[in-house]
Motif scaffolding. Structure first.
Motif, PDB file in Angstrom:
ATOM      1  N   VAL D 162       0.998  33.013  50.199  1.00 45.62           N
ATOM      2  CA  VAL D 162      -0.134  33.944  50.284  1.00 45.62           C
ATOM      3  C   VAL D 162      -0.589  34.232  48.868  1.00 45.62           C
ATOM      4  O   VAL D 162       0.220  34.651  48.044  1.00 45.62           O
ATOM      5  N   THR D 163      -1.885  34.040  48.614  1.00 52.46           N
ATOM      6  CA  THR D 163      -2.365  34.297  47.247  1.00 52.46           C
ATOM      7  C   THR D 163      -3.803  34.774  47.274  1.00 52.46           C
ATOM      8  O   THR D 163      -4.545  34.500  48.210  1.00 52.46           O
ATOM      9  N   GLU D 164      -4.175  35.483  46.231  1.00 54.39           N
ATOM     10  CA  GLU D 164      -5.479  36.147  46.218  1.00 54.39           C
ATOM     11  C   GLU D 164      -6.595  35.254  45.709  1.00 54.39           C
ATOM     12  O   GLU D 164      -6.449  34.545  44.716  1.00 54.39           O
ATOM     13  N   LEU D 165      -7.735  35.360  46.417  1.00 54.68           N
ATOM     14  CA  LEU D 165      -8.971  34.719  45.987  1.00 54.68           C
ATOM     15  C   LEU D 165      -9.860  35.801  45.394  1.00 54.68           C
ATOM     16  O   LEU D 165     -10.087  36.830  46.025  1.00 54.68           O
ATOM     17  N   MET D 166     -10.366  35.574  44.177  1.00 53.10           N
ATOM     18  CA  MET D 166     -11.170  36.620  43.550  1.00 53.10           C
ATOM     19  C   MET D 166     -12.668  36.357  43.583  1.00 53.10           C
ATOM     20  O   MET D 166     -13.459  37.281  43.426  1.00 53.10           O
ATOM     21  N   ASP D 167     -13.057  35.074  43.711  1.00 57.05           N
ATOM     22  CA  ASP D 167     -14.499  34.824  43.672  1.00 57.05           C
ATOM     23  C   ASP D 167     -14.857  33.517  44.353  1.00 57.05           C
ATOM     24  O   ASP D 167     -14.003  32.705  44.698  1.00 57.05           O
ATOM     25  N   GLN D 168     -16.159  33.340  44.560  1.00 55.78           N
ATOM     26  CA  GLN D 168     -16.663  32.169  45.256  1.00 55.78           C
ATOM     27  C   GLN D 168     -16.351  30.880  44.499  1.00 55.78           C
ATOM     28  O   GLN D 168     -16.078  29.850  45.108  1.00 55.78           O
ATOM     29  N   LYS D 169     -16.394  30.965  43.147  1.00 57.58           N
ATOM     30  CA  LYS D 169     -16.213  29.768  42.334  1.00 57.58           C
ATOM     31  C   LYS D 169     -14.891  29.069  42.617  1.00 57.58           C
ATOM     32  O   LYS D 169     -14.809  27.843  42.607  1.00 57.58           O
ATOM     33  N   SER D 170     -13.855  29.884  42.808  1.00 54.40           N
ATOM     34  CA  SER D 170     -12.531  29.263  42.989  1.00 54.40           C
ATOM     35  C   SER D 170     -12.129  29.183  44.457  1.00 54.40           C
ATOM     36  O   SER D 170     -10.962  28.913  44.768  1.00 54.40           O
ATOM     37  N   LEU D 171     -13.089  29.373  45.358  1.00 56.56           N
ATOM     38  CA  LEU D 171     -12.763  29.380  46.787  1.00 56.56           C
ATOM     39  C   LEU D 171     -12.114  28.071  47.234  1.00 56.56           C
ATOM     40  O   LEU D 171     -11.030  28.073  47.829  1.00 56.56           O
ATOM     41  N   ASP D 172     -12.760  26.953  46.920  1.00 58.36           N
ATOM     42  CA  ASP D 172     -12.207  25.671  47.370  1.00 58.36           C
ATOM     43  C   ASP D 172     -10.799  25.443  46.824  1.00 58.36           C
ATOM     44  O   ASP D 172      -9.905  24.996  47.545  1.00 58.36           O
ATOM     45  N   MET D 173     -10.642  25.782  45.570  1.00 58.65           N
ATOM     46  CA  MET D 173      -9.341  25.589  44.933  1.00 58.65           C
ATOM     47  C   MET D 173      -8.262  26.430  45.607  1.00 58.65           C
ATOM     48  O   MET D 173      -7.192  25.933  45.970  1.00 58.65           O
ATOM     49  N   VAL D 174      -8.528  27.683  45.802  1.00 59.31           N
ATOM     50  CA  VAL D 174      -7.537  28.568  46.398  1.00 59.31           C
ATOM     51  C   VAL D 174      -7.232  28.151  47.838  1.00 59.31           C
ATOM     52  O   VAL D 174      -6.072  28.114  48.265  1.00 59.31           O
ATOM     53  N   VAL D 175      -8.286  27.825  48.581  1.00 54.70           N
ATOM     54  CA  VAL D 175      -8.092  27.436  49.987  1.00 54.70           C
ATOM     55  C   VAL D 175      -7.213  26.187  50.073  1.00 54.70           C
ATOM     56  O   VAL D 175      -6.391  26.054  50.987  1.00 54.70           O
ATOM     57  N   GLU D 176      -7.389  25.299  49.116  1.00 55.82           N
ATOM     58  CA  GLU D 176      -6.591  24.062  49.125  1.00 55.82           C
ATOM     59  C   GLU D 176      -5.089  24.361  49.031  1.00 55.82           C
ATOM     60  O   GLU D 176      -4.281  23.741  49.708  1.00 55.82           O
ATOM     61  N   TYR D 177      -4.736  25.342  48.211  1.00 60.48           N
ATOM     62  CA  TYR D 177      -3.315  25.623  47.984  1.00 60.48           C
ATOM     63  C   TYR D 177      -2.724  26.633  48.970  1.00 60.48           C
ATOM     64  O   TYR D 177      -1.569  26.528  49.345  1.00 60.48           O
ATOM     65  N   ALA D 178      -3.508  27.647  49.328  1.00 60.99           N
ATOM     66  CA  ALA D 178      -2.939  28.799  50.040  1.00 60.99           C
ATOM     67  C   ALA D 178      -2.733  28.532  51.524  1.00 60.99           C
ATOM     68  O   ALA D 178      -3.471  27.767  52.145  1.00 60.99           O
ATOM     69  N   ASP D 179      -1.701  29.164  52.095  1.00 59.62           N
ATOM     70  CA  ASP D 179      -1.557  29.192  53.540  1.00 59.62           C
ATOM     71  C   ASP D 179      -2.282  30.403  54.124  1.00 59.62           C
ATOM     72  O   ASP D 179      -2.786  30.357  55.233  1.00 59.62           O
ATOM     73  N   ILE D 180      -2.287  31.477  53.372  1.00 58.81           N
ATOM     74  CA  ILE D 180      -3.101  32.648  53.713  1.00 58.81           C
ATOM     75  C   ILE D 180      -3.857  33.045  52.461  1.00 58.81           C
ATOM     76  O   ILE D 180      -3.274  33.155  51.374  1.00 58.81           O
ATOM     77  N   VAL D 181      -5.184  33.248  52.616  1.00 59.76           N
ATOM     78  CA  VAL D 181      -6.033  33.631  51.483  1.00 59.76           C
ATOM     79  C   VAL D 181      -6.178  35.151  51.484  1.00 59.76           C
ATOM     80  O   VAL D 181      -6.669  35.730  52.456  1.00 59.76           O
ATOM     81  N   GLN D 182      -5.741  35.760  50.415  1.00 62.08           N
ATOM     82  CA  GLN D 182      -5.807  37.217  50.332  1.00 62.08           C
ATOM     83  C   GLN D 182      -7.085  37.668  49.641  1.00 62.08           C
ATOM     84  O   GLN D 182      -7.475  37.107  48.629  1.00 62.08           O
ATOM     85  N   ILE D 183      -7.726  38.694  50.226  1.00 61.14           N
ATOM     86  CA  ILE D 183      -8.880  39.339  49.582  1.00 61.14           C
ATOM     87  C   ILE D 183      -8.429  40.734  49.180  1.00 61.14           C
ATOM     88  O   ILE D 183      -8.002  41.526  50.018  1.00 61.14           O
ATOM     89  N   GLY D 184      -8.534  41.024  47.898  1.00 63.25           N
ATOM     90  CA  GLY D 184      -8.017  42.280  47.373  1.00 63.25           C
ATOM     91  C   GLY D 184      -8.896  43.471  47.706  1.00 63.25           C
ATOM     92  O   GLY D 184     -10.047  43.323  48.145  1.00 63.25           O
TER      93      GLY D 184
END
Lengths: 339, 339, 339, 339
Positions: D162-184
């Motif tokens: 589980v890891t946090e996504l902070m912005d649209q720019k890194s969305l694809d990157m975070v989604v690729e790695y994370a099993d759950i995408v956290q929004i702070g």
């Protein structure tokens, strides 16, 4: 009043609510929506306990339509309540300046302060003989001795005095000395004390509780009005929020809002409202600009020696400037017919 | 205590502050930083008014290091205060269940409620004879008649009674009847009343004010302790926040926090804390899980007929379940030595 | 920075903290009090994570002495930042009036509104092409079409335009059209967006988050300043409190406080700050009286047809009055040298 | 929806409101009370801007009857949403334990932490590669390098991440790695980001904003649901109040309340919710007792070396205890069929 039934409420539950409303003297209008039934209940809602209705089976919530205060409302009394204190009128459009030290700390010091208040051009003199303090180890006030010193200061300067009443026991004593009896923020919902204030013949300055909604504040005023004393003065003194740079958050929007909802005069206390000396003058100006009927300002000839609230106390010269500028601002507004 | 001087403070101002601190009995340590001088003041800070120091010229702020409460602190008394009520002990690790209707509404109804409370397995009986109500038009309680009915209920059921004291005038009367004297949220900072409670020989249940910090709450307890009554029970009942779906926001973190800071027992009132019947049981379980010494729960045999707080009152069967489950949870925790 | 050790901290724990502080480049001063040891740490605290130190064994808490913002602070830059927009200057003592509808709802309607704004005497034109809305079912703005309409309005009226940027994707687009780029309350701590704003050559109007402390707000400004854009304009727009009669609680004390702490200009938005049309003018006057550098006011030629924020929008005639009175008030203050 | 007309509203204004409601597709019911007319409007309120109606002349206020969220509501979907992560199910009555350090600070340290999390018995692994920090001078995360380290930790331990996504720019990157995408919490109302999350095929963990009402939180979930992603997990992490002894006030009543209003699973984060290590375990127990679907806990092998959130991080042994006790509590509750 509107009764919202739960999504799955039964016809039987609906009937029970209607019966109760009829029994309480309401006329009932039903609206059947896609998901919910809502009931418009027309009648006198003052005597009805909204939360009792909310406890009926099948009821989701009760929504009040009219304001719960009556005597305090402008609908009940469209014209301003005007309260005369000596030569001054609160509520007639003028800006009444109340100033003085937080606490009466001794005869000599207080008389010195009183003369400074007089010289600065204030209209009334404040001072506390009974002090509500968070810590039992802090100075709690001089009691009746403090009231006597204040009375002497009034005698000498001619300024009427405002002082806080903390409990029923000292009510007669405080009423005897004070020209305006102040009820502090912590006592705003001391309902039995409020009722007792109904029978005194002095105006009551009711400070807003530190987490009181405007509705609760006006309901507290309603207690005094209903008990027979029409002379209630409201005073905004800051509310509690998450902000820590200021002692409280001064809610100036309460001023025009209360003046719209109610006929009672409204003062502003920027000293407690901010807790910082350097913010007192700008907030006093702002209060004068948005229609306050008066200001209550802490002043101490030597704030660094004050036993309480030194950091928010002005020195006499600052008070003098503040009064001059606020009165100037108010006059220029009235000349322009702004307020 | 740490005194932070302003960025541009003069040496003269610094000297003045040091003199004042020495005069007040402090030892002084100076640290000269890049931008600011800070002064560590070592000594007894309880008697010192922090805001008075803050008013000295050149001072930016005062930072307290030690907590301002003393008698209430666990540093002062490491072991738990245990308060005996009949056969029950508050503060010894057990979970005391207090239940009953919000207000005493009449003899027959209250006795019926009392038997239901007894049958549900509660340890103490609650009920209000004096009710603080936001609106002067709401039911204000039966007064002494209510106290007599409660005393009769105690006689019949054997359950000790908890009831609210609203003012000094009725102190003797309430103390005569009550086993525990409750001070409501609105009176938490009614300091003169707190002082009067110092001389009674009954435990005081002190509810947290609706916008009181934990520090202010413990300082209110300090008033009672300092005035001579060591039997103070704290009660978390929800604080005021921006959330509107619940009546208050129940601050359960106050339970372990207060138990760390203080030796006094802590109860939780999930009924007022949430204002919604369906949230009472889950929040009661949560309170039992995080170490509360007891719960205070509103129950009414017919919530839809209650004159106050119906929507947050359980019916007897719900109370019975809640007590069974909360006690079960507490037992299983103690078996596992969790708390 | 001051490190407060726990009451029972060991000498070993003390040594560990001292080592860490030395390692981080601090000079260390020890004060041993009756109950606690406190450590004054002198050095550059900006790079240090206060909460990391707080996690060291034996540490009770860390107390910051200096403010955590640097570039935004008045200590760093004593003189006001003045931002030029067309012929107008923000921060030079004048009162800049920004007005317009909440959202651009269509070409014809917006141009009509723009002319009304011009005629009312405002200095800048506002309007939203991207609208942050609580509900996904509400109107979300016209996007680039809206920006084009705004640009046309600027062309016709000569008024520079202020519009909100909601995300990084549309940054280039918004920057191309806007004269001032607005960051809304919900994005005040969208840190990556703030960093991106460092490289644009347009001023940024940074609204205070609805529950942001003044410190957090200035830290958000610090992100933009540190990233290379010195043109930051702050805007107080009300904070979230328990009060429900107003949409937000407008914190006017933030104006003089921020002007003391920082060199950046501060605007006030009484429309969002109160949510009620009848409170906009009194709060605008109050803002002008306490030193705001400008106002941002919602106006709609036909508020009852507005797709958003109708209840807080003035009609053109009200805007015209408001501007006249606020400018009059400011002039009379300056004549009297009050502010 | 109920429209309340002002006390003095004219018949013409009433007609205009009725016309508007008819035009918007509503059926209209009129109730004429003693002081006010109220209009029950039956129809689809989702598409209607309540504040636009409020701007019509003669309207005092609009009262919503139905909740503004639809897809998120339990009325829309009565059965729980169950989200499968590896072998674990969120929302099926089990208690999912997510643990790990606040930030990924380096490969070795993180892998060590991951093994400790695994050994303590947690189900998922947390860690931040992008860190939202109040100060631009604080550590902001390792970015993609951090994500790679997390992926390696997953590989080794078998724990989903589980890891946090902070912005649209890194969305694809975070989604690729994370099993759950956290929004702070700070991004809870970053509406454009929420919309983008509609098209990813990973569950979203949506933290409650620090001053978000439960309604706003569910509306934020509605954005994601409406955009096409049904896998939304809510997470209570404390709200901002006036209390300063805790970092936030953990609102546990949100757990049963949200589970009543919505079908979505709800987690609790007692680490951010309290900010104090010693409060994490009691609040975790309380969350387990009141029905949370899981917990998210900060753990650091050496909190005193953590670059962020050390004071609220458990050490591995404490985590191990906490998980054992919380799971034990949950099992005993389920055995007793309490929840």
């Amino acid at each position: 009043m509107v009764v919202v039934m739960q999504a799955g409420a039964s016809e039987e539950q609906l009937l029970q609510v209607e019966d109760r409303l009829h029994h309480d003297g309401f006329k009932v209008h039903l609206s059947r929506g896609a998901n919910r039934i809502i009931i418009g209940a027309i009648g006198n809602t003052e005597q009805v306990d909204r939360r009792a209705l909310e406890a009926l089976p099948g009821v989701e919530k009760i929504i009040s339509i009219t304001r719960p205060f009556k005597l305090a409302s402008r609908e009940f009394q469209p014209e301003n309540t005007i309260i005369q204190i000596g030569d001054h009128c609160l509520g007639d459009g003028s800006l009444i300046m109340i100033a003085g030290p937080c606490a009466v700390e001794g005869r000599e010091k207080y008389l010195q302060a009183a003369w400074a208040v007089k010289k600065a051009g204030a209209d009334l003199l404040r001072g506390g003989a009974f002090k509500p303090r968070t810590s039992p180890y802090s100075f709690q006030g001089l009691g009746e001795e403090g009231l006597k010193i204040m009375a002497e200061a009034r005698e000498l300067t001619g300024l009427p005095i405002v002082t806080e009443l903390m409990d029923q026991k000292s009510l007669d004593m405080v009423v005897e000395y004070a020209d305006i009896v102040q009820i502090g923020a912590r006592n705003m919902q001391n309902f039995l004390l409020l009722k007792d204030l109904g029978s005194i013949n002095k105006p009551v300055l009711l400070k807003r509780g530190m987490s009181a909604t405007i509705e609760e504040w006006l309901m507290a005023a309603e207690y005094i009005l209903m008990s027979g004393n029409p002379q209630v003065i409201l005073c905004e003194r800051g509310i509690r929020t998450f902000e820590t740079y200021t002692r409280n958050t001064l809610d100036l929007s309460a001023v025009p809002l209360v003046k719209e909802l109610s006929h009672l005069p409204v003062l502003v206390d920027p000293s407690h409202g901010t807790g910082k000396r350097e913010l007192v003058a700008p907030m006093a100006m702002a209060a004068a600009a948005c229609g306050a009927d008066g200001l209550i300002i802490e002043m101490h000839p030597h704030p660094e020696e004050a036993w309480s609230d030194g950091p928010q106390s002005l020195v006499p010269e600052q008070l003098s400037h503040l009064i001059k500028h606020c009165q100037g601002l108010r006059r220029s507004l009235q000349a322009g017919e702004v307020i």
